[in-house]
Design an enzyme around this catalytic site. Structure first.
Site, PDB file in Angstrom:
ATOM      1  CB  SER A  77      -0.988  -0.043   1.275  1.00 43.57           C
ATOM      2  OG  SER A  77      -1.456  -1.243   1.433  1.00 43.57           O
TER       3      SER A  77
HETATM    4  N1  SAH Z   1      -0.233  -4.842   4.386  1.00 44.57           N
HETATM    5  C1  SAH Z   1       0.283  -5.058   3.351  1.00 44.57           C
HETATM    6  C2  SAH Z   1      -0.518  -5.061   2.086  1.00 44.57           C
HETATM    7  C3  SAH Z   1      -0.858  -6.023   1.440  1.00 44.57           C
HETATM    8  S1  SAH Z   1      -1.972  -6.275   0.240  1.00 44.57           S
HETATM    9  C4  SAH Z   1       1.906  -4.354   3.221  1.00 44.57           C
HETATM   10  O1  SAH Z   1       1.825  -3.717   3.850  1.00 44.57           O
HETATM   11  O2  SAH Z   1       2.282  -4.618   2.346  1.00 44.57           O
HETATM   12  C5  SAH Z   1      -3.183  -7.279   0.752  1.00 44.57           C
HETATM   13  C6  SAH Z   1      -2.881  -8.612   1.064  1.00 44.57           C
HETATM   14  O3  SAH Z   1      -3.814  -9.471   1.595  1.00 44.57           O
HETATM   15  C7  SAH Z   1      -2.297  -9.671  -0.160  1.00 44.57           C
HETATM   16  O4  SAH Z   1      -0.754  -9.996   0.345  1.00 44.57           O
HETATM   17  C8  SAH Z   1      -3.332 -10.650  -0.349  1.00 44.57           C
HETATM   18  O5  SAH Z   1      -2.596 -11.942  -0.777  1.00 44.57           O
HETATM   19  C9  SAH Z   1      -3.526 -10.654   1.142  1.00 44.57           C
HETATM   20  N2  SAH Z   1      -4.983 -11.430   1.397  1.00 44.57           N
HETATM   21  C10 SAH Z   1      -5.921 -11.419   0.798  1.00 44.57           C
HETATM   22  N3  SAH Z   1      -6.737 -12.264   1.207  1.00 44.57           N
HETATM   23  C11 SAH Z   1      -6.255 -12.720   2.303  1.00 44.57           C
HETATM   24  C12 SAH Z   1      -6.773 -13.652   3.330  1.00 44.57           C
HETATM   25  N4  SAH Z   1      -8.089 -14.061   3.233  1.00 44.57           N
HETATM   26  N5  SAH Z   1      -5.986 -13.947   4.310  1.00 44.57           N
HETATM   27  C13 SAH Z   1      -4.863 -13.387   4.334  1.00 44.57           C
HETATM   28  N6  SAH Z   1      -4.330 -12.538   3.594  1.00 44.57           N
HETATM   29  C14 SAH Z   1      -5.117 -12.257   2.293  1.00 44.57           C
END
Ligand code: SAH
Length: 239
Positions: A77
């Site tokens: 993000s």
């Molecule tokens: N907080 C992160 C941003 C992540 S983007 C950072 O700082 O880089 C969102 C993430 O959520 C992705 O990696 C995706 O694979 C994950 N995601 C989506 N659905 C999910 C679920 N049900 N459980 C765990 N992770 C999930």
């Protein structure tokens, strides 16, 4: 559809000093805008090298306000989204914190700096490739006490519940009920609620009593979809 324009991949040419200067400037900019207020979070953002959580072809864009691609189907993000989430949560020393969607691991590292050694950070990632990336980043940078879990975070992580603060970093059809159930009284949860590929509501919920939750919509955001039991099925996602 709404989306972000990803800048072109290119070899990194910036030095550690360049990144340090950019990181400090970003913290000052976020403080001047009023978005970043907590001294603990400001210190965390000055300390954690965001560039070290970004794949090399996108590293030089680390301090630009744009989400960048990660291994798997994830994005890191944009920088301001971390104070946006963590200030609203009132994340502080000693909290037990759960992050759903580890992505790069950057959010978990920042949270670890804020909650400190008396606190707890658990981060859950569903995609195995993204999980490996997050885990390696956190290990390499010394965040060995962050608990990195492979699984469906839309169901929370019951073995270490309850949590004082929870964030989910992918858009859900509604705030996942298992996460609400894993909050302490007075606890807070934040995350995007709405359709994938559309503008979503950034929702903040405070648990006021055993069965009493208070909800606020803070602003409009655009996140990739949450998968898993309380997320969107893969087949419904836009390609
Ligand atoms: N907080 C992160 C941003 C992540 S983007 C950072 O700082 O880089 C969102 C993430 O959520 C992705 O990696 C995706 O694979 C994950 N995601 C989506 N659905 C999910 C679920 N049900 N459980 C765990 N992770 C999930």
């Amino acid at each position: 559809m709404v989306g972000w324009i990803v800048p072109p991949p290119r070899p990194s040419t910036k030095t550690a000093e360049d990144f340090l200067r950019e990181r400090r400037a970003k913290v000052r900019e976020l403080q001047a805008s009023g978005m970043l207020r907590s001294p603990r979070l400001a210190a965390a953002m000055e300390k954690v090298p965001r560039e070290a959580f970004i794949p090399e072809p996108y590293r030089d864009y680390a301090y630009q306000e744009v989400p960048l691609p990660l291994p798997g189907e994830a994005t890191i993000s944009c920088p301001h989204s971390y104070p946006l989430f963590y200030e609203a949560l009132k994340l502080d020393a000693g909290h037990r914190f759960l992050e759903v969607g580890s992505g790069s691991g950057y959010g978990a590292a920042l949270a670890w700096e804020v909650v400190g050694p008396q606190g707890l950070v658990v981060t859950v990632e569903i995609d195995p490739e993204t999980l490996t990336f997050a885990r390696e980043n956190l290990q390499r940078l010394g965040y060995r006490e962050v608990v990195v879990v492979h699984g469906d975070g839309s169901r929370g992580y019951p073995p270490l519940a309850p949590y004082d603060r929870i964030c989910f970093t992918a858009a859900a059809p509604r705030v996942p009920p298992p996460l609400l159930a894993q909050m302490t009284l007075g606890g807070r949860i934040i995350g995007p609620v709405g359709e994938p590929g559309q503008i979503q509501d950034l929702v903040l919920i405070t648990r006021r009593g055993p069965a009493e939750w208070e909800q606020q919509v803070l602003e409009q955001v655009a996140y990739i979809p949450l998968r898993g039991q309380c997320g969107y099925p893969r087949s419904s996602l836009p390609v």
